[in-house]
Design an enzyme around this catalytic site. Structure first.
Site, PDB file in Angstrom:
ATOM      1  NE  ARG A  11      55.109  71.359  18.402  1.00  0.00           N
ATOM      2  CZ  ARG A  11      54.475  69.957  17.767  1.00  0.00           C
ATOM      3  NH1 ARG A  11      55.964  69.736  17.119  1.00  0.00           N
ATOM      4  NH2 ARG A  11      53.773  68.820  17.555  1.00  0.00           N
ATOM      5  NE  ARG A  29      58.917  70.086  10.208  1.00  0.00           N
ATOM      6  CZ  ARG A  29      58.063  69.038  10.881  1.00  0.00           C
ATOM      7  NH1 ARG A  29      58.823  68.333   9.745  1.00  0.00           N
ATOM      8  NH2 ARG A  29      56.771  69.218  11.594  1.00  0.00           N
ATOM      9  CG  ASP A  37      57.161  74.368   5.374  1.00  0.00           C
ATOM     10  OD1 ASP A  37      56.425  73.475   6.698  1.00  0.00           O
ATOM     11  OD2 ASP A  37      57.951  73.369   5.600  1.00  0.00           O
ATOM     12  CG  ASP A  48      59.951  76.254   9.068  1.00  0.00           C
ATOM     13  OD1 ASP A  48      59.706  76.847   9.094  1.00  0.00           O
ATOM     14  OD2 ASP A  48      60.143  75.246   9.077  1.00  0.00           O
ATOM     15  CB  THR A  93      56.365  76.945  12.697  1.00  0.00           C
ATOM     16  OG1 THR A  93      57.394  76.069  12.718  1.00  0.00           O
ATOM     17  CG2 THR A  93      56.717  77.881  11.487  1.00  0.00           C
ATOM     18  NE  ARG A 109      52.869  68.499  11.024  1.00  0.00           N
ATOM     19  CZ  ARG A 109      53.774  68.211  12.747  1.00  0.00           C
ATOM     20  NH1 ARG A 109      53.590  67.097  12.999  1.00  0.00           N
ATOM     21  NH2 ARG A 109      54.092  69.054  12.961  1.00  0.00           N
ATOM     22  N   GLY A 113      52.456  71.964  12.940  1.00  0.00           N
ATOM     23  CA  GLY A 113      52.685  71.525  15.195  1.00  0.00           C
ATOM     24  C   GLY A 113      52.600  72.865  15.844  1.00  0.00           C
ATOM     25  CD  GLU A 116      81.850  76.055  24.882  1.00  0.00           C
ATOM     26  OE1 GLU A 116      81.236  75.001  25.278  1.00  0.00           O
ATOM     27  OE2 GLU A 116      82.505  76.759  25.933  1.00  0.00           O
ATOM     28  CG  ASP A 127      60.531  73.919  13.090  1.00  0.00           C
ATOM     29  OD1 ASP A 127      60.744  73.556  13.975  1.00  0.00           O
ATOM     30  OD2 ASP A 127      59.442  73.374  12.164  1.00  0.00           O
TER      31      ASP A 127
HETATM   32  O1  F6P Z   1      57.608  72.039  13.042  1.00  0.00           O
HETATM   33  C1  F6P Z   1      58.081  72.443  13.973  1.00  0.00           C
HETATM   34  C2  F6P Z   1      58.009  70.355  15.450  1.00  0.00           C
HETATM   35  O2  F6P Z   1      58.567  70.738  16.482  1.00  0.00           O
HETATM   36  C3  F6P Z   1      59.144  70.978  14.826  1.00  0.00           C
HETATM   37  O3  F6P Z   1      60.916  71.030  15.137  1.00  0.00           O
HETATM   38  C4  F6P Z   1      59.561  68.949  14.862  1.00  0.00           C
HETATM   39  O4  F6P Z   1      60.803  68.797  14.349  1.00  0.00           O
HETATM   40  C5  F6P Z   1      58.273  68.591  14.346  1.00  0.00           C
HETATM   41  O5  F6P Z   1      57.880  69.572  15.081  1.00  0.00           O
HETATM   42  C6  F6P Z   1      57.842  67.110  15.339  1.00  0.00           C
HETATM   43  O6  F6P Z   1      56.393  67.020  15.334  1.00  0.00           O
HETATM   44  P1  F6P Z   1      56.252  66.141  15.186  1.00  0.00           P
HETATM   45  O7  F6P Z   1      54.849  66.635  17.077  1.00  0.00           O
HETATM   46  O8  F6P Z   1      55.011  65.368  14.748  1.00  0.00           O
HETATM   47  O9  F6P Z   1      57.141  64.553  16.606  1.00  0.00           O
END
Ligand code: F6P
Length: 326
Positions: free
Chosen positions: A259, A176, A107, A134, A130, A76, A15, A192, A132
């Site tokens: 994004r 994710r 990852d 992560d 990324t 990808r 991504g 909250e 995320d």
């Molecule tokens: O890894 C980045 C991310 O934006 C995640 O937060 C999300 O789950 C995923 O990619 C969405 O992927 P796509 O753009 O392929 O729908």
């Protein structure tokens, strides 16, 4: 003695995330500074297989530091999972003499790099790109800060409507399997409740906390939910609708706006540092490591460790969320 790196390829994979262009710019210009030949591989590993590889010069990365997305495009690639795909990719690199790679991604991209460099003698340096966050071994990943700021700006706007109508809002953010965007944006917007995959979401506890707030005449409530949460935004809003039907509840799924956009200063800075150090690392003979930043110092971690050991959300964070939301 590791082989001297003379020609490098730079690619973005997985991504896109805001700040990737700043990392490309830094890697290209550092490579050129050291008299390396620098190539941009288009669309991540797909471009390696399709032989879509272009020579880069200083001008090819001009005027991109402020732009979201990635000038090298990204993908990808399924074919790269196959040994035959990786063989074609290797042949396309070697026919140009490319003997070092800088991979900007998450990852999935690092898993691919690890496999590739185990099979073929090409050192790979990863840069965590990324939204995320992560990935282990770095306090920040490129794009996270921008994504969180985008989420905060959007939630602040939603709060105006929440407040005007005394509504309960469920806002779902990306990430994710990780809850960092939810945690950071939730705290920064005074949510909250924050529901994240790192902790078990207890529906009864959520209903109880909303009921208790209602009893105290606290009518404006915000619940930030990570997309990777056990329930997710859509399920949560359904359950609340059934259990607390008198509440005026709405849901907003922020989605891909998180994004995009111009990277924040922090993302531009970390991307520039990481891009620079990735190329320096290749020249120093490092291979199969990710360049990260921990406690404001450069940090190098094997690619497989960066992927396996996720960052931890400590109890301290969770305590802050609970106390401040009361
Ligand atoms: O890894 C980045 C991310 O934006 C995640 O937060 C999300 O789950 C995923 O990619 C969405 O992927 P796509 O753009 O392929 O729908």
């Amino acid at each position: 003695m590791p082989k001297k790196v003379t020609k490098i390829g730079v690619l973005t994979s997985g991504g896109d995330s805001p700040g990737m262009n700043a990392a490309i710019r830094a890697a290209v210009r550092t490579g050129l500074y050291h008299n390396l030949e620098v190539f941009g591989v288009m669309r991540g590993y797909s471009g390696m297989i399709d032989d879509d590889i272009v020579k880069m010069d200083s001008r090819s990365v001009a005027n991109i530091i402020q732009r979201g997305g990635t000038i090298l495009k990204t993908a990808r690639s399924k074919d790269f999972y196959e040994p035959s795909g990786r063989q074609i990719a290797y042949d396309n690199l070697t026919k140009r003499g490319i003997n070092g790679l800088v991979i900007i991604g998450g990852d999935g991209s690092f898993k691919g790099a690890q496999k590739f460099s185990n099979e073929f003698d090409i050192p790979c340096i990863g840069i965590p790109g990324t939204i995320d966050k992560d990935i282990a071994g770095s306090d920040f990943t490129i794009g996270f800060d921008t994504a969180v700021n985008t989420a905060v700006e959007a939630i602040d706007k939603i709060r105006d409507t929440m407040d005007a109508h005394d509504r309960l809002f469920i806002v779902e953010v990306m990430g994710r399997d990780a809850g960092y965007i939810a945690l950071h944006s939730g705290i920064a917007t005074g949510a909250e409740n924050i529901l994240i995959p790192e902790t078990e979401t207890d529906i009864e506890e959520l209903i109880c906390s909303l009921t208790e707030k209602e009893r105290r005449k606290k009518l404006v409530n915000l619940v930030v939910v990570a997309e990777g949460d056990k329930f997710g935004g859509a399920e949560i809003v359904k359950i609340i609708g059934q259990r607390l039907p008198h509440l005026d509840t709405r849901i907003c799924i922020l989605g891909h706006i998180q994004r995009g956009g111009s990277p924040t200063c922090i993302d531009r800075l970390i991307a520039s540092r990481m891009g620079y150090h990735a190329v320096e690392s290749l020249m120093e003979g490092r291979h199969n490591v990710m360049v990260g930043i921990l406690n404001n110092k450069m940090n190098y971690i094997p690619l497989d460790k960066a992927v396996k050991a996720k960052q931890k959300i400590t109890n301290d964070w969770l305590r802050i969320v609970k106390i401040l939301a009361s």
